[in-house]
Every structure is written in structure tokens, then in C-alpha cells.
Design a protein around this motif. Structure first.
Motif, PDB file in Angstrom:
ATOM      1  N   PRO A 194       0.617  -1.129  -0.099  1.00  0.00           N
ATOM      2  CA  PRO A 194      -0.066  -0.040  -0.084  1.00  0.00           C
ATOM      3  C   PRO A 194       0.762   1.308  -0.076  1.00  0.00           C
ATOM      4  CG  PRO A 194      -0.583  -1.437   1.704  1.00  0.00           C
ATOM      5  CD  PRO A 194       0.733  -1.956   1.286  1.00  0.00           C
ATOM      6  N   GLY A 195       0.464   2.352  -0.476  1.00  0.00           N
ATOM      7  CA  GLY A 195       1.262   3.682  -0.664  1.00  0.00           C
ATOM      8  C   GLY A 195       1.541   4.302   0.622  1.00  0.00           C
ATOM      9  N   GLY A 196       0.742   3.970   1.768  1.00  0.00           N
ATOM     10  CA  GLY A 196       0.695   4.388   2.850  1.00  0.00           C
ATOM     11  C   GLY A 196       0.210   3.933   4.112  1.00  0.00           C
ATOM     12  N   PRO A 197       0.063   4.483   5.248  1.00  0.00           N
ATOM     13  CA  PRO A 197      -0.802   3.862   6.404  1.00  0.00           C
ATOM     14  C   PRO A 197      -2.275   3.720   6.026  1.00  0.00           C
ATOM     15  CG  PRO A 197       0.776   5.569   7.254  1.00  0.00           C
ATOM     16  CD  PRO A 197       0.717   5.664   5.810  1.00  0.00           C
ATOM     17  N   ALA A 198      -2.806   2.706   6.291  1.00  0.00           N
ATOM     18  CA  ALA A 198      -4.195   2.505   6.118  1.00  0.00           C
ATOM     19  C   ALA A 198      -5.137   3.773   6.651  1.00  0.00           C
ATOM     20  CB  ALA A 198      -4.755   1.212   6.743  1.00  0.00           C
ATOM     21  N   PRO A 199      -6.117   4.225   5.862  1.00  0.00           N
ATOM     22  CA  PRO A 199      -6.829   5.254   6.462  1.00  0.00           C
ATOM     23  C   PRO A 199      -7.332   5.080   7.612  1.00  0.00           C
ATOM     24  CG  PRO A 199      -7.360   4.895   4.095  1.00  0.00           C
ATOM     25  CD  PRO A 199      -6.380   3.985   4.481  1.00  0.00           C
ATOM     26  N   VAL A 200      -7.925   3.942   7.831  1.00  0.00           N
ATOM     27  CA  VAL A 200      -8.389   3.678   9.294  1.00  0.00           C
ATOM     28  C   VAL A 200      -7.427   3.932  10.581  1.00  0.00           C
ATOM     29  CG1 VAL A 200      -8.006   1.214   9.267  1.00  0.00           C
ATOM     30  CG2 VAL A 200     -10.001   1.921  10.265  1.00  0.00           C
ATOM     31  N   LEU A 201      -6.266   3.726  10.382  1.00  0.00           N
ATOM     32  CA  LEU A 201      -5.220   4.062  11.406  1.00  0.00           C
ATOM     33  C   LEU A 201      -4.940   5.581  11.278  1.00  0.00           C
ATOM     34  CD1 LEU A 201      -2.609   1.343  10.663  1.00  0.00           C
ATOM     35  CD2 LEU A 201      -4.466   1.254  12.293  1.00  0.00           C
ATOM     36  N   GLN A 202      -5.292   6.285  10.262  1.00  0.00           N
ATOM     37  CA  GLN A 202      -4.920   7.587  10.343  1.00  0.00           C
ATOM     38  C   GLN A 202      -6.357   8.658  10.851  1.00  0.00           C
ATOM     39  OE1 GLN A 202      -3.648   8.670   6.501  1.00  0.00           O
ATOM     40  NE2 GLN A 202      -1.589   8.388   7.036  1.00  0.00           N
ATOM     41  N   GLU A 203      -7.406   7.932  10.705  1.00  0.00           N
ATOM     42  CA  GLU A 203      -8.519   8.616  10.776  1.00  0.00           C
ATOM     43  C   GLU A 203      -8.815   9.290  12.328  1.00  0.00           C
ATOM     44  OE1 GLU A 203     -12.863   7.565  10.829  1.00  0.00           O
ATOM     45  OE2 GLU A 203     -12.151   7.049   9.167  1.00  0.00           O
ATOM     46  N   LEU A 204      -9.154  10.353  12.478  1.00  0.00           N
ATOM     47  CA  LEU A 204      -9.780  10.925  13.791  1.00  0.00           C
ATOM     48  C   LEU A 204     -10.873   9.891  14.569  1.00  0.00           C
ATOM     49  CD1 LEU A 204      -9.227  14.648  13.218  1.00  0.00           C
ATOM     50  CD2 LEU A 204      -7.616  13.051  14.296  1.00  0.00           C
ATOM     51  N   PRO A 205     -10.931   9.887  15.846  1.00  0.00           N
ATOM     52  CA  PRO A 205     -11.996   9.468  16.572  1.00  0.00           C
ATOM     53  C   PRO A 205     -13.465  10.223  16.142  1.00  0.00           C
ATOM     54  CG  PRO A 205     -10.484   9.588  18.272  1.00  0.00           C
ATOM     55  CD  PRO A 205     -10.079  10.315  16.756  1.00  0.00           C
ATOM     56  N   GLY A 206     -14.459   9.505  15.771  1.00  0.00           N
ATOM     57  CA  GLY A 206     -15.892   9.903  15.282  1.00  0.00           C
ATOM     58  C   GLY A 206     -15.806  10.128  13.891  1.00  0.00           C
ATOM     59  N   GLY A 207     -14.972  10.017  13.114  1.00  0.00           N
ATOM     60  CA  GLY A 207     -14.772  10.177  11.398  1.00  0.00           C
ATOM     61  C   GLY A 207     -15.758   9.387  10.978  1.00  0.00           C
ATOM     62  N   PRO A 208     -15.924   9.116   9.626  1.00  0.00           N
ATOM     63  CA  PRO A 208     -16.893   8.340   8.964  1.00  0.00           C
ATOM     64  C   PRO A 208     -16.582   6.801   9.044  1.00  0.00           C
ATOM     65  CG  PRO A 208     -15.497   9.367   7.418  1.00  0.00           C
ATOM     66  CD  PRO A 208     -15.180  10.017   8.784  1.00  0.00           C
ATOM     67  N   LEU A 209     -15.374   6.298   9.042  1.00  0.00           N
ATOM     68  CA  LEU A 209     -15.164   5.094   9.436  1.00  0.00           C
ATOM     69  C   LEU A 209     -15.537   4.526  10.739  1.00  0.00           C
ATOM     70  CD1 LEU A 209     -11.874   4.166   7.537  1.00  0.00           C
ATOM     71  CD2 LEU A 209     -14.062   3.474   6.904  1.00  0.00           C
ATOM     72  N   ALA A 210     -15.548   5.406  11.876  1.00  0.00           N
ATOM     73  CA  ALA A 210     -15.973   4.947  13.044  1.00  0.00           C
ATOM     74  C   ALA A 210     -17.333   4.826  13.248  1.00  0.00           C
ATOM     75  CB  ALA A 210     -15.568   6.287  14.044  1.00  0.00           C
ATOM     76  N   ALA A 211     -18.253   5.520  12.251  1.00  0.00           N
ATOM     77  CA  ALA A 211     -19.474   5.155  12.269  1.00  0.00           C
ATOM     78  C   ALA A 211     -19.975   3.655  11.538  1.00  0.00           C
ATOM     79  CB  ALA A 211     -20.424   6.368  11.512  1.00  0.00           C
ATOM     80  N   ALA A 212     -19.150   3.285  10.927  1.00  0.00           N
ATOM     81  CA  ALA A 212     -19.478   2.200  10.327  1.00  0.00           C
ATOM     82  C   ALA A 212     -18.919   1.000  11.055  1.00  0.00           C
ATOM     83  CB  ALA A 212     -18.516   2.209   8.853  1.00  0.00           C
ATOM     84  N   GLY A 213     -19.490  -0.041  10.676  1.00  0.00           N
ATOM     85  CA  GLY A 213     -19.506  -1.329  11.356  1.00  0.00           C
ATOM     86  C   GLY A 213     -18.007  -1.942  10.870  1.00  0.00           C
ATOM     87  N   PRO A 214     -17.546  -2.883  11.629  1.00  0.00           N
ATOM     88  CA  PRO A 214     -16.309  -3.267  11.497  1.00  0.00           C
ATOM     89  C   PRO A 214     -15.960  -3.858   9.996  1.00  0.00           C
ATOM     90  CG  PRO A 214     -16.893  -4.430  13.347  1.00  0.00           C
ATOM     91  CD  PRO A 214     -18.324  -3.792  12.910  1.00  0.00           C
ATOM     92  N   GLU A 215     -16.951  -4.715   9.414  1.00  0.00           N
ATOM     93  CA  GLU A 215     -16.856  -4.939   7.872  1.00  0.00           C
ATOM     94  C   GLU A 215     -16.685  -4.190   6.833  1.00  0.00           C
ATOM     95  OE1 GLU A 215     -19.471  -8.364   5.043  1.00  0.00           O
ATOM     96  OE2 GLU A 215     -19.188  -8.730   6.909  1.00  0.00           O
ATOM     97  N   GLU A 216     -17.797  -3.010   7.302  1.00  0.00           N
ATOM     98  CA  GLU A 216     -17.844  -2.072   6.340  1.00  0.00           C
ATOM     99  C   GLU A 216     -16.441  -1.081   6.408  1.00  0.00           C
ATOM    100  OE1 GLU A 216     -20.408   1.748   6.603  1.00  0.00           O
ATOM    101  OE2 GLU A 216     -21.907  -0.016   5.948  1.00  0.00           O
ATOM    102  N   GLN A 217     -15.764  -0.998   7.605  1.00  0.00           N
ATOM    103  CA  GLN A 217     -14.717  -0.328   7.777  1.00  0.00           C
ATOM    104  C   GLN A 217     -13.405  -0.909   6.966  1.00  0.00           C
ATOM    105  OE1 GLN A 217     -13.814  -0.065  11.833  1.00  0.00           O
ATOM    106  NE2 GLN A 217     -15.274   1.284  12.419  1.00  0.00           N
ATOM    107  N   VAL A 218     -13.532  -2.397   7.057  1.00  0.00           N
ATOM    108  CA  VAL A 218     -12.645  -2.882   6.336  1.00  0.00           C
ATOM    109  C   VAL A 218     -12.784  -2.862   4.766  1.00  0.00           C
ATOM    110  CG1 VAL A 218     -11.821  -5.377   5.613  1.00  0.00           C
ATOM    111  CG2 VAL A 218     -12.062  -4.737   7.937  1.00  0.00           C
ATOM    112  N   LEU A 219     -13.809  -2.954   4.132  1.00  0.00           N
ATOM    113  CA  LEU A 219     -14.113  -2.560   2.927  1.00  0.00           C
ATOM    114  C   LEU A 219     -13.728  -1.155   2.486  1.00  0.00           C
ATOM    115  CD1 LEU A 219     -17.508  -4.664   2.575  1.00  0.00           C
ATOM    116  CD2 LEU A 219     -15.159  -5.503   1.949  1.00  0.00           C
ATOM    117  N   GLN A 220     -14.150  -0.441   3.125  1.00  0.00           N
ATOM    118  CA  GLN A 220     -14.043   1.061   2.917  1.00  0.00           C
ATOM    119  C   GLN A 220     -12.109   1.306   2.937  1.00  0.00           C
ATOM    120  OE1 GLN A 220     -15.852   3.592   5.702  1.00  0.00           O
ATOM    121  NE2 GLN A 220     -17.809   3.168   4.657  1.00  0.00           N
ATOM    122  N   ALA A 221     -11.554   0.812   3.975  1.00  0.00           N
ATOM    123  CA  ALA A 221     -10.076   0.986   3.944  1.00  0.00           C
ATOM    124  C   ALA A 221      -9.505   0.293   2.735  1.00  0.00           C
ATOM    125  CB  ALA A 221      -9.756   0.199   5.241  1.00  0.00           C
TER     126      ALA A 221
END
Length: 115
Positions: A54-81
């Protein structure tokens, strides 16, 4: 209660000393350099398993708490990342990711045990 007094109580409850208590606490928290090293090792492991890094750290690792991935379920987070990294989330990617997490957890456990 002063911090030193609280540490003394905690140490006594655990049958240890303040020094050993603080050492265990410090060993359990990775440094920024250890996080960077773990990230580099994970990227290398993914590159080895997937044939490309990958070109850099996964977005899920860089995201601030409460961002769009935090609102998604774990499976959705993985698919988005995976989508943001340009990866098709296949069984092979899932297995490679699990392998990386297992190795990171083992590394963190080993770092704590060495201290």
C-alpha cells in the motif's frame, strides 16, 4: 491521594514494587518509533503476501475518532479501507491482513515480555 501514594497502593495490591509497576506500564505502551517500525513491517508483510505494498498507512489508522469509518461497522470499515488503498478485499487479502495483525500482536507481547 498523591500519585506516589496511589502507585504504592497499586504496587502493593499487585505484590510488586512501584519501580516494577512503572516498568510494566512503560513496556506495555509502544513508543512512536516502535509504531513506525511495526507499520513498516506490516507494509512489508502485505507487500510480500499481495505482491504490492500500500502507498501509506491505512486510512482507518489515520482517521480521527468519530470520523466516517468510526460510524461504520467493522466489516464496512475493512471494505472502505481496502477500497481507499485500491485493493479488492478477497479471502487472500483478509488472510494476509490477519497474518499481519497476528504478527503485530506477537511482537507487542514479546516487547512487553522482554522488559
Amino acid at each position: 491521594m498523591a500519585i506516589r501514594d496511589r502507585l504504592a497502593v497499586l504496587a502493593a495490591e499487585q505484590g510488586t514494587t512501584i519501580e516494577e509497576l512503572v516498568e510494566a506500564l512503560a513496556a506495555a505502551q509502544p513508543t512512536q518509533a516502535e509504531y513506525v517500525l511495526s507499520s513498516e513491517q506490516a507494509r512489508a508483510e502485505l507487500a510480500s503476501a499481495l505482491g504490492a505494498a500500500p502507498g501509506g498507512p491505512a486510512p482507518v489508522l489515520q482517521e480521527l475518532p468519530g470520523g466516517p469509518l468510526a460510524a461504520a461497522g467493522p466489516e464496512e470499515q475493512v471494505l472502505q479501507a481496502a477500497a481507499e488503498l485500491g485493493l479488492d478485499y478477497t479471502v487472500r487479502v483478509q488472510q494476509a491482513g490477519q497474518s499481519v495483525w497476528d504478527k503485530l500482536r506477537a511482537h507487542q507481547g514479546g516487547a512487553a515480555a522482554r522488559s
